[in-house]
Design a protein around this motif. Sequence first.
Motif, PDB file in Angstrom:
ATOM      1  N   ARG A 190       4.275  -7.238  -8.695  1.00 19.49           N
ATOM      2  CA  ARG A 190       3.980  -5.874  -8.262  1.00 19.49           C
ATOM      3  C   ARG A 190       5.218  -5.083  -7.848  1.00 19.49           C
ATOM      4  O   ARG A 190       5.102  -3.948  -7.391  1.00 19.49           O
ATOM      5  N   GLN A 242      11.448  -6.120 -13.198  1.00 20.22           N
ATOM      6  CA  GLN A 242      10.103  -6.169 -12.625  1.00 20.22           C
ATOM      7  C   GLN A 242       9.707  -7.607 -12.389  1.00 20.22           C
ATOM      8  O   GLN A 242      10.001  -8.501 -13.189  1.00 20.22           O
ATOM      9  N   LYS A 280      -2.424   0.698  -2.753  1.00 14.23           N
ATOM     10  CA  LYS A 280      -1.625   1.915  -2.931  1.00 14.23           C
ATOM     11  C   LYS A 280      -0.273   1.612  -3.558  1.00 14.23           C
ATOM     12  O   LYS A 280       0.204   0.474  -3.541  1.00 14.23           O
ATOM     13  N   ASN A 281       0.351   2.669  -4.073  1.00 13.01           N
ATOM     14  CA  ASN A 281       1.701   2.566  -4.635  1.00 13.01           C
ATOM     15  C   ASN A 281       2.685   3.258  -3.708  1.00 13.01           C
ATOM     16  O   ASN A 281       2.338   4.254  -3.069  1.00 13.01           O
ATOM     17  N   TYR A 282       3.913   2.712  -3.671  1.00  9.36           N
ATOM     18  CA  TYR A 282       4.935   3.390  -2.872  1.00  9.36           C
ATOM     19  C   TYR A 282       6.316   2.996  -3.362  1.00  9.36           C
ATOM     20  O   TYR A 282       6.467   1.997  -4.054  1.00  9.36           O
ATOM     21  N   THR A 283       7.303   3.800  -2.985  1.00  8.14           N
ATOM     22  CA  THR A 283       8.682   3.569  -3.407  1.00  8.14           C
ATOM     23  C   THR A 283       9.609   3.566  -2.204  1.00  8.14           C
ATOM     24  O   THR A 283       9.507   4.426  -1.323  1.00  8.14           O
ATOM     25  N   HIS A 324       9.919  -0.116  -6.292  1.00  9.86           N
ATOM     26  CA  HIS A 324       8.577   0.442  -6.392  1.00  9.86           C
ATOM     27  C   HIS A 324       7.541  -0.665  -6.238  1.00  9.86           C
ATOM     28  O   HIS A 324       7.670  -1.730  -6.856  1.00  9.86           O
ATOM     29  N   THR A 335       3.605  -1.564  -6.639  1.00 10.28           N
ATOM     30  CA  THR A 335       2.390  -1.139  -7.333  1.00 10.28           C
ATOM     31  C   THR A 335       1.184  -1.906  -6.806  1.00 10.28           C
ATOM     32  O   THR A 335       1.224  -3.134  -6.724  1.00 10.28           O
ATOM     33  N   ALA A 336       0.137  -1.187  -6.460  1.00 11.23           N
ATOM     34  CA  ALA A 336      -1.113  -1.804  -5.982  1.00 11.23           C
ATOM     35  C   ALA A 336      -0.809  -2.866  -4.930  1.00 11.23           C
ATOM     36  O   ALA A 336      -1.076  -4.056  -5.108  1.00 11.23           O
TER      37      ALA A 336
END
Lengths: 116, 115
Positions: free
Chosen positions: B60, B57, B17-20, B75, B77-78
Motif C-alpha cells: 500500500r 511500490q 483513506k489515501n494520503y501523502t 503515498h 493507499t487504502a
Amino acid sequence: DAGVTQSPTHLIKTRGQHVTLRCSPISGHKSVSWYQQVLGQGPQFIFQYYEKEERGRGNFPDRFSARQFPNYSSELNVNALLLGDSALYLCASSLTLLRQGAYEQYFGPGTRLTVT
Amino acid sequence: ELKVEQNPLFLSMQEGKNYTIYCNYSTTSDRLYWYRQDPGKSLESLFVLLSNGAVKQEGRLMASLDTKARLSTLHITAAVHDLSATYFCAVDIMYSGGGADGLTFGKGTHLIIQP
C-alpha cells in the motif's frame, strides 16, 4: 544471516560517567556509522568509519569518540555524560561507502541510553 | 547545511483513506531513503530512491523522487491499522570535506491509522 547487532540493549548511567557502546556489522560490511536519536526526533549522524579509519563526523562535541577494529566491529565512547545524551544510539553498516557503490545502510536495534 | 523537512509531522487518518507524506530537502542529492520506525524499535528500510523520477511500490506504499524539485513523496493507499508508525525520509550528503556519507533525516511523520 545475522543483521547488525548492538550491545547492550539498555543502559542507565549517571551524569559525568563514561559509556561504551558496541556494534557488530553485517558480515562482509566494512563501513560502520553511528547515529543518535533523541526521543521524538530523527536520527542524527555522529561518525562514520570505513576500513578502520574515521571518514567523518557530524556536529557532536569531542566527548564523543569511536573506533573500528580489524574485524570491522566498532565502539562508540561518550565521556562526561550529560542529561541531554539520553537517546537511542543506532549503528548502521554498509558494504562500502554509499558513494562507492553501496546500496544503503542497514540499521541495528539500537542501544537505549538513559542518563540520570 | 542540509535541511530535510517532512510534512505533516503528525497525521491521524481512517482506515481505507489515501494520503501523502512530503519530504523536501535543501541541497542537491540523487539518493533518498524512506524508513519506518515502530515505537521503541530501530529503523526498517522501506525504499531507496536512486535517481530522478524513481518510483517504487510495496503493498500500500508508493514512493517517488523528483530531484529537480528536491521533493520525495510517500503515498499511502487504502490505509490499514498496521501501517501506523513513524516514517522518516533521509538524504545522504558528504560530511567533513567529502570523506563520509552520513544520512540526514527529517523529523519524521507520526502516522496513526484508526479503524
